[in-house]
Design a protein around this motif. Structure first.
Motif, short mmCIF file in Angstrom:
data_model
loop_
_atom_site.label_atom_id
_atom_site.label_comp_id
_atom_site.label_asym_id
_atom_site.label_seq_id
_atom_site.Cartn_x
_atom_site.Cartn_y
_atom_site.Cartn_z
N GLY A 158 0.82 -1.20 0.00
CA GLY A 158 0.00 0.00 0.00
C GLY A 158 0.86 1.26 0.00
N ALA A 159 0.21 2.40 -0.09
CA ALA A 159 0.94 3.68 -0.20
C ALA A 159 1.86 3.92 1.00
CB ALA A 159 -0.04 4.84 -0.35
N GLU A 160 1.37 3.66 2.21
CA GLU A 160 2.20 3.90 3.39
C GLU A 160 3.40 2.96 3.41
OE1 GLU A 160 -0.44 3.67 6.73
OE2 GLU A 160 -1.44 5.57 6.23
N GLU A 161 3.18 1.70 3.04
CA GLU A 161 4.29 0.74 2.98
C GLU A 161 5.28 1.12 1.89
OE1 GLU A 161 1.91 -3.32 4.26
OE2 GLU A 161 1.57 -2.45 2.28
N LEU A 162 4.78 1.59 0.76
CA LEU A 162 5.67 2.02 -0.32
C LEU A 162 6.53 3.20 0.12
CD1 LEU A 162 3.34 1.79 -3.46
CD2 LEU A 162 5.40 0.42 -3.02
N ALA A 163 5.95 4.11 0.88
CA ALA A 163 6.72 5.25 1.37
C ALA A 163 7.87 4.77 2.25
CB ALA A 163 5.83 6.21 2.14
N ALA A 164 7.61 3.76 3.08
CA ALA A 164 8.66 3.20 3.92
C ALA A 164 9.74 2.52 3.09
CB ALA A 164 8.06 2.22 4.93
N LEU A 165 9.32 1.75 2.08
CA LEU A 165 10.30 1.12 1.19
C LEU A 165 11.09 2.18 0.43
CD1 LEU A 165 8.39 -1.93 -0.37
CD2 LEU A 165 10.28 -1.97 1.26
N GLY A 166 10.44 3.30 0.13
CA GLY A 166 11.13 4.38 -0.57
C GLY A 166 12.26 4.98 0.24
N VAL A 167 12.23 4.80 1.55
CA VAL A 167 13.33 5.23 2.42
C VAL A 167 14.34 4.10 2.59
CG1 VAL A 167 13.91 5.92 4.78
CG2 VAL A 167 11.94 6.95 3.63
N ALA A 168 13.83 2.89 2.83
CA ALA A 168 14.71 1.77 3.17
C ALA A 168 15.54 1.28 2.00
CB ALA A 168 13.89 0.62 3.74
N VAL A 169 14.92 1.10 0.85
CA VAL A 169 15.62 0.46 -0.27
C VAL A 169 16.82 1.29 -0.75
CG1 VAL A 169 15.39 -0.33 -2.66
CG2 VAL A 169 13.65 -0.93 -0.97
N PRO A 170 16.68 2.60 -0.98
CA PRO A 170 17.87 3.37 -1.36
C PRO A 170 18.95 3.36 -0.28
CG PRO A 170 15.88 4.60 -1.88
CD PRO A 170 15.46 3.44 -1.04
N ALA A 171 18.55 3.39 0.98
CA ALA A 171 19.54 3.38 2.06
C ALA A 171 20.30 2.06 2.09
CB ALA A 171 18.86 3.61 3.41
N LEU A 172 19.62 0.97 1.75
CA LEU A 172 20.24 -0.36 1.75
C LEU A 172 20.95 -0.68 0.44
CD1 LEU A 172 17.27 -2.32 3.38
CD2 LEU A 172 19.48 -1.84 4.47
N GLY A 173 20.50 -0.06 -0.64
CA GLY A 173 21.04 -0.40 -1.96
C GLY A 173 20.58 -1.77 -2.43
N ALA A 224 16.06 2.24 10.13
CA ALA A 224 15.34 2.07 11.39
C ALA A 224 13.99 2.78 11.35
CB ALA A 224 16.18 2.61 12.55
N LEU A 225 13.96 3.98 10.78
CA LEU A 225 12.69 4.71 10.64
C LEU A 225 11.72 3.92 9.78
CD1 LEU A 225 10.84 7.20 10.83
CD2 LEU A 225 12.12 8.17 8.90
N ALA A 226 12.19 3.42 8.65
CA ALA A 226 11.32 2.64 7.76
C ALA A 226 10.78 1.41 8.46
CB ALA A 226 12.08 2.25 6.49
N GLY A 227 11.65 0.71 9.19
CA GLY A 227 11.20 -0.48 9.90
C GLY A 227 10.17 -0.16 10.96
N ARG A 228 10.38 0.92 11.71
CA ARG A 228 9.42 1.30 12.73
C ARG A 228 8.08 1.72 12.09
NH1 ARG A 228 9.17 6.63 16.52
NH2 ARG A 228 7.55 5.88 17.94
N PHE A 229 8.17 2.47 11.02
CA PHE A 229 6.96 2.93 10.33
C PHE A 229 6.14 1.74 9.83
CE2 PHE A 229 4.58 4.69 6.74
CZ PHE A 229 4.13 5.91 7.23
N LEU A 230 6.80 0.76 9.23
CA LEU A 230 6.10 -0.42 8.74
C LEU A 230 5.42 -1.15 9.89
CD1 LEU A 230 8.73 -1.82 6.22
CD2 LEU A 230 6.38 -1.12 5.64
N ALA A 231 6.11 -1.29 11.02
CA ALA A 231 5.53 -1.99 12.16
C ALA A 231 4.30 -1.25 12.69
CB ALA A 231 6.58 -2.13 13.26
N LEU A 232 4.35 0.08 12.73
CA LEU A 232 3.22 0.87 13.22
C LEU A 232 2.04 0.78 12.25
CD1 LEU A 232 5.18 3.99 14.48
CD2 LEU A 232 3.82 2.43 15.91
N VAL A 233 2.33 0.86 10.96
CA VAL A 233 1.26 0.79 9.95
C VAL A 233 0.48 -0.52 10.08
CG1 VAL A 233 0.84 0.48 7.47
CG2 VAL A 233 2.30 2.34 8.28
N ARG A 234 1.18 -1.58 10.42
CA ARG A 234 0.57 -2.91 10.43
C ARG A 234 0.08 -3.36 11.80
NH1 ARG A 234 5.43 -5.21 6.64
NH2 ARG A 234 4.58 -4.52 4.62
N SER A 235 0.31 -2.56 12.82
CA SER A 235 -0.09 -2.97 14.17
C SER A 235 -1.53 -2.54 14.48
CB SER A 235 0.87 -2.41 15.20
OG SER A 235 0.84 -0.99 15.18
#
Length: 235
Positions: A158-173, A224-235
Motif C-alpha cells: 500500500g501507499a504507506e508501505e511504499l513510502a517506507a520502502l522508498g526510504v529503506a531500499v535506497p539506504a540499503l542499496g 530504522a525509521l522505515a522499519g518502525r513505520f512499517l511496524a506501526l502501519v501494520r499494528s
C-alpha cells in the motif's frame, strides 16, 4: 519553527481512520488536507512526536523532530497520488541489487556469499525471483521474469508501505533486503549491517573513515525509521 500548541493527541475520525489534533485542530499537510492514517498505532506515535517536539509551547523545533509525520505525509501527498511511479522506481533496484555484486578479494567474497546468498535464496523461494551474481562491478543482466516478480512484490504494498520502502531500499542499496525488511524476515539493524558488510570489512583492516561512518549512521537511521513505520502501519 516555534511550537504553537500545548497538547497533541491522536483521535478517531468520524469518516474513518485516525488523525492527530494540535490543541483540538487537525494536523494538516502543506496542501491543507488533514494528516490521516488507518493505523491507530501510527497516529498515536505521531501525536507523541508532536507532544515532544520543541519541549513546550514557544520552543524551537524542526521537521527533523517528526520523522514519522514526514513519512506519512509523503505517503499521503505523493505516493498515494501516483503509486505506479514509486513502484517503478523501487523495482529498478532489482536490476542492480547490492547482494548480486561480490568482491574480487576471495576472503570478502566468501563472507558476502555466506551472509548475502541466503537472502537471494529467500527472494527466489518466496517471490519466484532468482537473481544472478557476479564478481566486480561489471553489471549482470537479471532474468526479466525475476525482475517482473520483484516488481509485483513491490506493487503489492500500500501507499504507506511504499513510502517506507522508498526510504529503506535506497539506504540499503538492495530491493531484496528491503522486501525482507517489509516481510519481517530481517530486522532493520541486521539489514543495515548486511548492506555495509563491504565497508565494515575494509575498515577492520584499514581503519575508520569519518565520512563513511557518518554516512552509515544516516543510512542506519533511515532504515530504522522505515522499519518502525512499517511496524506501526501494520499494528
Amino acid at each position: 519553527m516555534k511550537r504553537f500548541w500545548e497538547h497533541a493527541v491522536a483521535v478517531r475520525r468520524p469518516e474513518g481512520g485516525h488523525a492527530v489534533l494540535l490543541d483540538g485542530k487537525p494536523l494538516r499537510l502543506p496542501g491543507g488536507a488533514p494528516l490521516a492514517t488507518a493505523s491507530a498505532a501510527l497516529a498515536g506515535a505521531i501525536a507523541e512526536e508532536w507532544q515532544a517536539a520543541g519541549g513546550a509551547k514557544g520552543g524551537e523545533m524542526t521537521l527533523e523532530a517528526v520523522p514519522l509525520t514526514r513519512l506519512l505525509g509523503s505517503a499521503q501527498d505523493r505516493v498515494a497520488a501516483d503509486p505506479a511511479a514509486m513502484v517503478a522506481g523501487l523495482a529498478k533496484y532489482g536490476e542492480t541489487d547490492l547482494l548480486c555484486y561480490r568482491a574480487e578479494d576471495t576472503a570478502l567474497a566468501e563472507l558476502q556469499a555466506r551472509d548475502w546468498q541466503p537472502w537471494l535464496d529467500w527472494a527466489a523461494r518466496v517471490h519466484g525471483a532468482p537473481l544472478g551474481v557476479t564478481a566486480g562491478l561489471m553489471p549482470v543482466a537479471q532474468p526479466p521474469e525475476s525482475l517482473a516478480a520483484l516488481r509485483g512484490a513491490v506493487a503489492a504494498h500500500g501507499a504507506e508501505e511504499l513510502a517506507a520502502l522508498g526510504v529503506a531500499v535506497p539506504a540499503l542499496g538492495s530491493l531484496v533486503l528491503g522486501l525482507a525488511l517489509s516481510a519481517g524476515e530481517v530486522t532493520a539493524e541486521r539489514a543495515h549491517a548486511l548492506s555495509v558488510l563491504d565497508e565494515t570489512w575494509q575498515e577492520e583492516r584499514w581503519g575508520l573513515d569519518g565520512e563513511a561512518t557518518a554516512r552509515r549512521a544516516r543510512a542506519a537511521a533511515d532504515v530504522a525509521l522505515a522499519g518502525r513505520f512499517l511496524a506501526l502501519v501494520r499494528s
